[in-house]
Design a protein around this motif. Structure first.
Motif, PDB file in Angstrom:
ATOM      1  N   ALA A 393       0.820  -1.213   0.000  1.00  0.00           N
ATOM      2  CA  ALA A 393       0.000   0.000   0.000  1.00  0.00           C
ATOM      3  C   ALA A 393       0.851   1.260   0.000  1.00  0.00           C
ATOM      4  CB  ALA A 393      -0.932  -0.006   1.207  1.00  0.00           C
ATOM      5  N   GLY A 394       2.127   1.126   0.414  1.00  0.00           N
ATOM      6  CA  GLY A 394       3.010   2.285   0.420  1.00  0.00           C
ATOM      7  C   GLY A 394       3.001   3.057   1.717  1.00  0.00           C
ATOM      8  N   LEU A 395       2.771   2.363   2.838  1.00  0.00           N
ATOM      9  CA  LEU A 395       2.769   3.041   4.130  1.00  0.00           C
ATOM     10  C   LEU A 395       4.185   3.105   4.704  1.00  0.00           C
ATOM     11  CD1 LEU A 395      -0.394   1.658   5.972  1.00  0.00           C
ATOM     12  CD2 LEU A 395      -0.125   3.808   4.743  1.00  0.00           C
ATOM     13  N   PRO A 396       4.554   4.267   5.296  1.00  0.00           N
ATOM     14  CA  PRO A 396       5.870   4.344   5.939  1.00  0.00           C
ATOM     15  C   PRO A 396       5.849   3.565   7.250  1.00  0.00           C
ATOM     16  CG  PRO A 396       4.633   6.387   6.252  1.00  0.00           C
ATOM     17  CD  PRO A 396       3.817   5.525   5.320  1.00  0.00           C
ATOM     18  N   PRO A 397       6.989   3.067   7.704  1.00  0.00           N
ATOM     19  CA  PRO A 397       8.334   3.250   7.158  1.00  0.00           C
ATOM     20  C   PRO A 397       8.811   2.047   6.349  1.00  0.00           C
ATOM     21  CG  PRO A 397       8.506   2.435   9.391  1.00  0.00           C
ATOM     22  CD  PRO A 397       7.042   2.413   9.040  1.00  0.00           C
ATOM     23  N   LEU A 398       7.919   1.364   5.676  1.00  0.00           N
ATOM     24  CA  LEU A 398       8.268   0.129   4.976  1.00  0.00           C
ATOM     25  C   LEU A 398       8.850   0.429   3.597  1.00  0.00           C
ATOM     26  CD1 LEU A 398       5.109  -1.880   6.031  1.00  0.00           C
ATOM     27  CD2 LEU A 398       7.409  -2.041   6.998  1.00  0.00           C
ATOM     28  N   GLY A 399       9.449  -0.612   2.978  1.00  0.00           N
ATOM     29  CA  GLY A 399      10.147  -0.424   1.716  1.00  0.00           C
ATOM     30  C   GLY A 399       9.268   0.092   0.598  1.00  0.00           C
ATOM     31  N   GLY A 400       8.000  -0.353   0.566  1.00  0.00           N
ATOM     32  CA  GLY A 400       7.107   0.087  -0.492  1.00  0.00           C
ATOM     33  C   GLY A 400       6.871   1.582  -0.486  1.00  0.00           C
ATOM     34  N   PHE A 401       6.875   2.192   0.714  1.00  0.00           N
ATOM     35  CA  PHE A 401       6.694   3.642   0.795  1.00  0.00           C
ATOM     36  C   PHE A 401       7.854   4.368   0.143  1.00  0.00           C
ATOM     37  CE2 PHE A 401       8.008   7.481   3.097  1.00  0.00           C
ATOM     38  CZ  PHE A 401       6.942   8.322   2.798  1.00  0.00           C
ATOM     39  N   PHE A 402       9.078   3.966   0.457  1.00  0.00           N
ATOM     40  CA  PHE A 402      10.240   4.681  -0.055  1.00  0.00           C
ATOM     41  C   PHE A 402      10.429   4.476  -1.556  1.00  0.00           C
ATOM     42  CE2 PHE A 402      11.091   4.637   4.445  1.00  0.00           C
ATOM     43  CZ  PHE A 402      11.592   5.906   4.667  1.00  0.00           C
ATOM     44  N   SER A 403      10.126   3.270  -2.046  1.00  0.00           N
ATOM     45  CA  SER A 403      10.267   3.046  -3.487  1.00  0.00           C
ATOM     46  C   SER A 403       9.253   3.887  -4.262  1.00  0.00           C
ATOM     47  CB  SER A 403      10.115   1.565  -3.821  1.00  0.00           C
ATOM     48  OG  SER A 403       8.816   1.089  -3.490  1.00  0.00           O
ATOM     49  N   LYS A 404       8.017   3.965  -3.749  1.00  0.00           N
ATOM     50  CA  LYS A 404       7.014   4.802  -4.416  1.00  0.00           C
ATOM     51  C   LYS A 404       7.348   6.286  -4.259  1.00  0.00           C
ATOM     52  CE  LYS A 404       2.987   1.727  -4.130  1.00  0.00           C
ATOM     53  NZ  LYS A 404       1.624   1.561  -3.608  1.00  0.00           N
ATOM     54  N   TYR A 405       7.866   6.666  -3.100  1.00  0.00           N
ATOM     55  CA  TYR A 405       8.205   8.072  -2.872  1.00  0.00           C
ATOM     56  C   TYR A 405       9.240   8.556  -3.891  1.00  0.00           C
ATOM     57  CZ  TYR A 405      10.360  12.149  -0.687  1.00  0.00           C
ATOM     58  OH  TYR A 405      10.876  13.394  -0.460  1.00  0.00           O
ATOM     59  N   PHE A 406      10.312   7.784  -4.070  1.00  0.00           N
ATOM     60  CA  PHE A 406      11.341   8.188  -5.025  1.00  0.00           C
ATOM     61  C   PHE A 406      10.804   8.160  -6.460  1.00  0.00           C
ATOM     62  CE2 PHE A 406      14.255   7.341  -1.498  1.00  0.00           C
ATOM     63  CZ  PHE A 406      15.171   8.372  -1.654  1.00  0.00           C
TER      64      PHE A 406
END
Length: 494
Positions: A393-406
């Motif tokens: 889902a892209g929730l912080p602080p997990l990897g999916g959040f940072f990959s989508k953020y960048f």
């Protein structure tokens, strides 16, 4: 030895066939799983080592060309080979428990490793002919893997649909290659790029060829409108196969798409010839992520929900091609961010499907209601699934959040703020159906008694927990990952 990562996978497949032939009835499941895991990890070790020492990268003399320039070993090839090898290792380890009662498991492991070999070659392809051959090397074992449980009617039906759509897509893709060859006179990506600068009256022919090739890539990455095979194939296939196809196969499809469109069809020359392929990918990205998320939101079957979720994530990765512009200062950063997202996606999506494999092993159903209360009977596995869902889902602080953020940030920097906005909105929407799984695991009460879990499949458990740990630990290691990915992508535009 630049081809060592792919050769390790190919040799592993041959060893598995030989072992299964010599000892067909002598406990081949455990031995075959170990052999496949060793081969996959060896391939991963080669790929990571070559990336670390700069093999095929500008600092060490540039890309390495093999077999009359048909293959190209560079940062992009090694990066995606590492993704494929990682997913393959997780899948073959988990399959040990999933296939424990199967009569001929050796065939399964050899098919997986041969498909992974094709994916590694796909990432290294520097000729359109090599691209097509490697694509078929991936597709043919994949059809067989989906229908591996021959008595499972839904799996056989899904494999038939997959095969028919795949055959049509391959024909479209091959015809597109032939049109590009007719317009440029070459199949090597570099020569095609040179010819694109002076297409003249053949620009229309080349344009039709490029559109048909986009269709072929859309099939391989399960992008709209060539995604119809994916939900049925992922639902009907054994869960480890679903994990393999939705993660490794998708990554390989994007690897070759990134290379072909960045190197063979330069944006400036393509636009001058009236071929606006970034716009085509932008439309595909918006439609794919939106349709995938909305379709996932209405599913009652968790496995089918993840299948449509995989379609949605293809839309996010398409931003790596859609947010490119002629002379864009952040082209390499955008594509590199998409590559990093596919790496993180490989762990979290593979782990989610392997959790489903574990649930299937326990005999629990596939609906959200069937998952109710699992957090009480299998807390560690359910915690891992929670990590996967929130990371997807892209929730912080997990990897999916940072990959989508960048990914979204670099799309904005390259002038495609609206594409990043659509991606961000879809990520928010996806939280609805991902949280349904978490709610079922931890909050919902089961309609009857709690699911009975009478076994703890060690290999499956280990693969799921490892994938969850990798999804979390990618956070402190995300700096080197994004730097490596962006450097590999930037070299394509150099």
């Amino acid at each position: 030895m630049a081809l060592a990562p792919a050769l390790a996978l190919a040799l592993t497949g041959l060893v598995l066939l030989l072992y299964d032939t010599l000892r067909p009835k002598s406990g081949t499941n455990a031995a075959s799983s170990i052999i496949a895991a060793i081969g996959s990890l060896t391939s991963l070790a080669f790929a990571v080592w070559y990336l670390a020492v700069g093999t095929g990268q500008p600092a060490t003399g540039g890309a390495i060309y093999l077999f009359a320039d048909a293959l190209k070993i560079d940062g992009l090839a090694l990066f995606f080979t590492a993704i494929v090898a990682s997913v393959t290792a997780l899948v073959v380890v988990a399959s040990h428990d999933y296939l424990v009662d199967h009569e001929t498991p050796g065939e399964f492991y050899s098919l997986v490793t041969f498909a992974a070999t094709g994916m590694a070659l796909l990432a290294s392809a520097n000729s359109l002919a090599t691209v097509f051959v490697a694509l078929e090397m991936v597709s043919l074992p994949s059809y067989a893997l989906v229908a591996y449980f021959k008595r499972n009617r839904s799996g056989v039906e899904a494999a038939m649909k997959y095969f028919l759509v795949g055959a049509v897509s391959s024909a479209i893709f091959a015809f597109g290659i032939s049109l590009v060859y007719a317009a440029t006179g070459s199949l090597l990506l570099g020569d095609v790029a040179t010819a694109f600068g002076d297409l003249g009256a053949l620009s229309g022919v080349a344009g039709i060829g490029v559109v048909m090739m986009i269709g072929g890539f859309a099939f391989k990455t399960a992008s709209v409108p060539f995604h119809f095979w994916a939900p049925d194939a992922y639902e009907g296939a054994p869960a480890p196969v679903s994990a393999f196809l939705s993660s490794a196969s998708k990554a390989a499809g994007f690897a070759v798409a990134f290379r072909v469109f960045a190197e063979a069809f330069p944006i400036g020359a393509s636009l001058a010839a009236g071929i606006d392929w970034p716009l085509a990918f932008a439309i595909l990205a918006v439609v794919t992520m939106t349709l995938g998320n909305f379709a996932a939101a209405v599913q009652t079957n968790v496995k089918r929900m993840l299948a449509y979720s995989s379609v949605g994530h293809a839309g996010y990765a398409l931003i790596g091609l859609a947010a490119l512009s002629a002379g864009g200062s952040h082209n390499g950063a955008v594509m590199g961010s998409a590559m990093a997202h596919l790496l993180v996606y490989g762990f979290m999506n593979t782990g989610a499907f392997l959790f489903i494999a574990m649930v299937e092993h326990w005999g629990v159903g596939r609906t959200f209601e069937d998952y109710a209360g699992l957090g009480r009977t299998a807390p560690m596995a359910s915690l891992a699934m929670t990590v996967f869902m929130f990371s997807l889902a892209g929730l912080p602080p997990l990897g999916g959040f940072f990959s989508k953020y960048f990914l979204f940030m670099n799309a904005v920097f390259n002038g495609f703020w609206w594409l990043a906005a659509v991606g961000a909105i879809n990520s928010v929407l996806s939280l609805y159906y991902y949280s349904r799984v978490v709610k079922a695991l931890w909050i919902d009460d089961p309609s009857g008694s709690l699911p009975t879990i009478d076994s703890r499949p060690t290999a499956l458990y280990g693969a799921v927990i490892f994938a969850a740990v990798a999804t979390v630990l990618v956070l402190p290691g995300f700096g080197p990952v994004i730097e490596t990915a962006e450097a590999a992508a930037t070299a394509l535009f150099g």
